[in-house]
Scaffold this motif. Structure first.
Motif, short mmCIF file in Angstrom:
data_model
loop_
_atom_site.label_atom_id
_atom_site.label_comp_id
_atom_site.label_asym_id
_atom_site.label_seq_id
_atom_site.Cartn_x
_atom_site.Cartn_y
_atom_site.Cartn_z
N TYR A 16 0.67 -1.50 -0.13
CA TYR A 16 -0.11 -0.14 -0.19
C TYR A 16 1.20 1.44 -0.43
O TYR A 16 1.60 1.37 0.73
CB TYR A 16 -0.69 -0.22 1.44
N ASP A 62 -3.39 12.20 -12.77
CA ASP A 62 -2.98 11.08 -12.66
C ASP A 62 -1.63 11.17 -13.15
O ASP A 62 -1.18 11.66 -13.53
CB ASP A 62 -3.83 10.42 -13.46
N SER A 106 1.45 7.35 -12.60
CA SER A 106 1.96 6.33 -12.65
C SER A 106 3.74 5.83 -12.33
O SER A 106 4.86 7.46 -12.32
CB SER A 106 1.86 5.28 -14.04
N ASN A 160 -0.09 2.43 -10.37
CA ASN A 160 -0.83 2.75 -10.66
C ASN A 160 -1.28 4.36 -9.35
O ASN A 160 -2.39 3.92 -8.67
CB ASN A 160 -2.57 2.32 -10.45
N PHE A 201 -7.62 9.65 -7.51
CA PHE A 201 -9.00 9.14 -6.68
C PHE A 201 -9.15 9.95 -6.08
O PHE A 201 -10.66 9.70 -5.34
CB PHE A 201 -8.62 7.89 -6.32
N ASN A 204 -4.55 7.04 -1.65
CA ASN A 204 -3.69 5.81 -1.75
C ASN A 204 -4.17 4.78 -3.00
O ASN A 204 -5.30 4.78 -3.70
CB ASN A 204 -3.56 5.11 -0.14
N THR A 205 -2.26 3.45 -2.98
CA THR A 205 -3.27 3.05 -3.96
C THR A 205 -2.03 2.23 -3.43
O THR A 205 -2.03 1.73 -2.28
CB THR A 205 -2.16 3.17 -5.36
N TRP A 206 -2.56 0.48 -3.91
CA TRP A 206 -1.51 -0.74 -3.36
C TRP A 206 -1.11 -1.11 -5.07
O TRP A 206 -1.54 -1.42 -5.70
CB TRP A 206 -3.19 -1.63 -2.95
#
Length: 322
Positions: free
Chosen positions: A240, A249, A251, A266, A270, A284-286
């Protein structure tokens, strides 16, 4: 008739033993003699043959005073049968003015003379069961309710810490067997920073200690590296990442133990923050990764084809894949 010369006028005056008393002798009472009367002179002659007197009933079947027939030697004389009249006995109720008798039913028999019911054993059994149940319920209530008011003193005394008790809670916690082991977590400022990458705290909203985050990632070749140790078991884990973008966005390339992942990490917008506003772009992303037992190296870098305008806040691991 003139009083005193006509003999006894009542049966009470016809005393056959009057001659034994002084007053009877004075009145002329004499002992019996011959077959005639006895007692006072001129008394009523009440002599009757044995068995002759009748009291409004049929004469008994044998004269009073007669000897009962005897049976031959060795034989039992015949006795009157049950409920048969006895020739030598007349019940008092057969005499005029005699007492009336009633028959009381035998205990345990009905009024009709038939065989009655015995004790109500079923009722006794139900009563016994009810008593036992009441006792058991009472004991259960007493055990659940404790000692009541009588035990308050004991409870108050027990509230004082003893040698086996602690006045303050223990600071040591024991994890239950099989509980999930907490995996490593790190602030981005503690990562190994690549060329051109630095820390800052100008943008508000970072969760890292002191609000410090990693910036300067928006350039080719920029990277942050996390050397993770203490992995107890090899297998699948989820990485995470808490980060912030300026309303657009982004990456990055994710590499684990020198092997780049097939899919980029990614870092989308969000949070739906407005463009150019990093403070409202924290999210946050995972990513699914596979780790070895022991120490592992996780690298996030800005490679070819990545959009790298992003600030990094925190990283942490969880067991398994999402």
């Amino acid at each position: 008739m003139t009083p005193g010369n006509n003999g006894a006028s009542t049966p009470e005056e016809d005393d056959p033993f009057g001659y034994l008393y002084a007053d009877g002798q004075a009145n002329g009472a004499t002992p019996p003699s011959g077959g005639g009367g006895y007692g006072y002179p001129g008394s009523v002659n009440r002599v009757r043959a044995v068995g002759e007197r009748k009291y409004g009933q049929q004469a008994a079947q044998g004269a009073y005073g007669q000897q009962a027939p005897t049976a031959p030697y060795g034989q039992v004389p015949q006795q009157p049968g049950h409920n048969q009249p006895n020739a030598h006995y007349a019940a008092p109720e057969t005499v005029p003015g005699g007492a009336q008798t009633t028959r009381s039913p035998m205990p345990g028999h009905g009024d009709g003379g038939g065989r009655g019911r015995g004790p109500n054993t079923k009722g006794l059994l139900i009563g016994a069961i009810a008593v036992v149940a009441a006792v058991v319920i009472g004991i259960g209530i007493a055990m659940m309710g404790g000692g009541g008011d009588d035990d308050k003193g004991g409870d108050q005394a027990a509230s004082t810490p003893t040698t086996s008790q602690s006045a303050s809670p223990s600071q040591t916690t024991t994890k239950a067997p099989g509980a999930a082991v907490e995996l490593p977590k790190i602030d981005a400022k503690a990562l190994k920073l690549g060329t051109g990458v630095t820390t800052a705290s100008d943008v508000k909203g970072a969760k890292a200690d002191g609000g410090v985050y990693v910036t300067g990632f928006n350039q080719a070749g920029a990277s942050v590296t996390w050397n993770v140790s203490g992995i107890k078991k090899a297998g699948k884990y989820t990485l995470y990442v808490n980060y912030g973008v300026p309303g657009k966005d982004a990456s990055a390339t994710l590499t684990v133990n020198a092997t780049a992942q097939d899919r980029p990490l990614n870092l989308g917008n969000f949070a739906k923050g407005p463009e150019g506003d990093y403070a409202k772009g924290w999210t946050n992303t995972w990513g699914d990764i596979t780790l070895n037992k022991g120490t592992n190296t996780i690298e996030i870098s800005c490679g070819d084809g990545n959009q790298c305008d992003v600030n990094f806040d925190q990283l942490w691991l969880e067991s398994g894949w999402r």
